[in-house]
Design a protein around this motif. Structure first.
Motif, short mmCIF file in Angstrom:
data_model
loop_
_atom_site.label_atom_id
_atom_site.label_comp_id
_atom_site.label_asym_id
_atom_site.label_seq_id
_atom_site.Cartn_x
_atom_site.Cartn_y
_atom_site.Cartn_z
N ALA A 145 0.85 -1.19 0.00
CA ALA A 145 0.00 0.00 0.00
C ALA A 145 0.88 1.24 0.00
CB ALA A 145 -0.91 -0.01 1.22
N ILE A 146 0.40 2.30 -0.63
CA ILE A 146 1.18 3.54 -0.73
C ILE A 146 0.28 4.73 -0.42
CG2 ILE A 146 2.48 5.06 -2.27
CD1 ILE A 146 3.30 2.60 -3.88
N VAL A 147 0.73 5.55 0.53
CA VAL A 147 0.16 6.88 0.71
C VAL A 147 1.02 7.81 -0.13
CG1 VAL A 147 -0.37 8.73 2.35
CG2 VAL A 147 -0.66 6.33 3.03
N GLY A 148 0.43 8.31 -1.22
CA GLY A 148 1.22 8.96 -2.26
C GLY A 148 1.59 10.40 -2.00
N GLY A 149 2.04 10.71 -0.77
CA GLY A 149 2.45 12.07 -0.47
C GLY A 149 1.38 13.03 -0.92
N SER A 150 1.75 13.97 -1.77
CA SER A 150 0.73 14.76 -2.45
C SER A 150 1.21 15.08 -3.85
CB SER A 150 0.39 16.04 -1.69
OG SER A 150 1.33 17.06 -1.90
N THR A 151 0.25 15.31 -4.73
CA THR A 151 0.53 15.70 -6.10
C THR A 151 -0.44 16.78 -6.51
OG1 THR A 151 0.90 14.85 -8.34
CG2 THR A 151 -0.98 13.95 -7.13
N LEU A 152 -0.04 17.60 -7.46
CA LEU A 152 -0.90 18.67 -7.94
C LEU A 152 -1.78 18.17 -9.08
CD1 LEU A 152 1.60 21.67 -7.91
CD2 LEU A 152 -0.25 21.22 -6.29
N LEU A 153 -3.08 18.33 -8.90
CA LEU A 153 -4.06 17.96 -9.92
C LEU A 153 -4.82 19.21 -10.34
CD1 LEU A 153 -5.51 14.79 -8.15
CD2 LEU A 153 -3.77 14.83 -9.95
N THR A 154 -5.37 19.19 -11.53
CA THR A 154 -6.19 20.32 -11.94
C THR A 154 -7.47 20.34 -11.11
OG1 THR A 154 -7.11 18.95 -13.72
CG2 THR A 154 -5.30 20.42 -14.29
N GLY A 155 -7.92 21.55 -10.78
CA GLY A 155 -9.11 21.70 -9.96
C GLY A 155 -10.04 22.74 -10.54
N GLY A 156 -10.93 23.24 -9.71
CA GLY A 156 -11.85 24.26 -10.16
C GLY A 156 -11.31 25.66 -9.94
N GLN A 157 -12.05 26.65 -10.34
CA GLN A 157 -11.70 28.06 -10.11
C GLN A 157 -10.34 28.43 -10.71
OE1 GLN A 157 -12.05 28.90 -5.85
NE2 GLN A 157 -13.54 27.24 -5.65
N ASP A 158 -9.94 27.73 -11.76
CA ASP A 158 -8.64 27.96 -12.40
C ASP A 158 -7.49 27.77 -11.41
OD1 ASP A 158 -7.04 28.54 -14.64
OD2 ASP A 158 -6.81 30.63 -14.00
N LYS A 159 -7.70 26.90 -10.44
CA LYS A 159 -6.66 26.61 -9.46
C LYS A 159 -6.36 25.11 -9.46
CE LYS A 159 -7.59 30.47 -6.32
NZ LYS A 159 -7.86 30.86 -4.90
N LEU A 160 -5.33 24.73 -8.71
CA LEU A 160 -4.89 23.35 -8.62
C LEU A 160 -5.37 22.72 -7.32
CD1 LEU A 160 -1.21 23.94 -9.80
CD2 LEU A 160 -3.21 23.41 -11.20
#
Length: 272
Positions: A83-98
């Motif tokens: 199992a892996i807790v994948g730290g964090s990564t930037l994904l596209t989101g709403g409001q023109d933000k990540l």
């Protein structure tokens, strides 16, 4: 380990602005953890990209359903049967933000949960200024997931300063809390270990903290000092500086013993 226990690993990295190089480094460290018997490994915040410009972050951020980084984590979980807790990564989101998102994969490669960072780092320190909310949209909900014999609560970096999140996890039956971080050197030196140990002690849970360390591509310095802490507040493993992997064995018996001899969670008089 046998039932009612789990061997875990926390991975410390010095990620840079080259995503492919970061993923290669993460792959080697995950292999090291798996070879040492880890059933679960935790990566740090922004493990796949650290220190890049905002324009580079926007360029490399992808939708959740088509993320190169999430696909990498799924493949790694399957490869290492871990199992892996994948730290964090930037994904596209709403409001023109990540989105600053922490995904969790089971050993079969399935994404079991994903947590969006709730508390965004908007501070002006002496000589340093950070305004995460300018580029990242805040998450709205805590997130926990059952893996093996334990339930894990998820959090990212600045979240550690907000004890109500961790009390929510305790109230929700979490045995372990993960903190994936890129803590600044300035605040890390002053507060990191104190905050981590306090969250473990007051919620009588294990705490797994994986962090970035050293100087990054944009000149930012992070504190490192990844650690695994038991429900009594004892530091079971510590990686002060340098890239590496730390390990510890979590047991349900240790949790039960501490909660029995000092049942503070049952003695609460003020609750929401």
């Amino acid at each position: 380990m046998s039932s009612a226990g789990m061997r875990v690993a926390c991975i410390q990295m010095n990620s840079g602005a080259d995503r492919e190089a970061n993923l290669e480094q993460a792959s080697l460290l995950l292999q090291q953890a798996a070879s040492a018997g880890a059933e679960l490994a935790v990566l740090p915040e922004n493990f796949s990209l650290m220190g890049a410009s905002l324009s580079d972050k926007r360029l490399l951020a992808e939708p959740q359903e088509n993320s190169t980084v999430l696909a990498f984590l799924s493949e790694q979980a399957i490869t290492h049967r871990m199992a892996i807790v994948g730290g964090s990564t930037l994904l596209t989101g709403g409001q023109d933000k990540l989105r600053n998102a922490c995904p969790v994969f089971s050993a079969d490669g399935r994404m079991r949960a994903i947590y969006d960072k709730i508390h965004l780092f908007d501070v002006d320190l002496d000589g340093e200024s950070y305004h995460e909310s300018e580029s990242v949209v805040a998450g709205e909900h805590p997130c926990s997931v059952a893996l093996g014999d334990f339930r894990f609560g998820l959090s990212i970096c600045y979240d550690i300063r907000f004890p109500e999140l961790y009390r929510h996890y305790a109230d929700s039956g979490c045995d372990v809390v993960c903190v994936v971080a890129a803590f600044t050197e300035q605040t890390g030196h002053a507060h990191w270990q104190t905050l981590l140990r306090a969250r473990a002690i007051e919620n009588q849970c294990y705490l797994l903290a994986s962090a970035q360390w050293g100087v990054h591509a944009d000149g930012r310095r992070t504190w490192g000092h990844s650690m695994i802490i038991d429900p009594w507040g004892e530091v079971m493993a510590l990686q002060e500086e340098s890239t590496g992997v730390i390990m510890a064995d979590l047991t349900s018996a240790r949790l039960a013993h501490i909660r029995k001899i000092l049942p503070s969670l049952q003695h609460r008089q003020i609750s929401r």
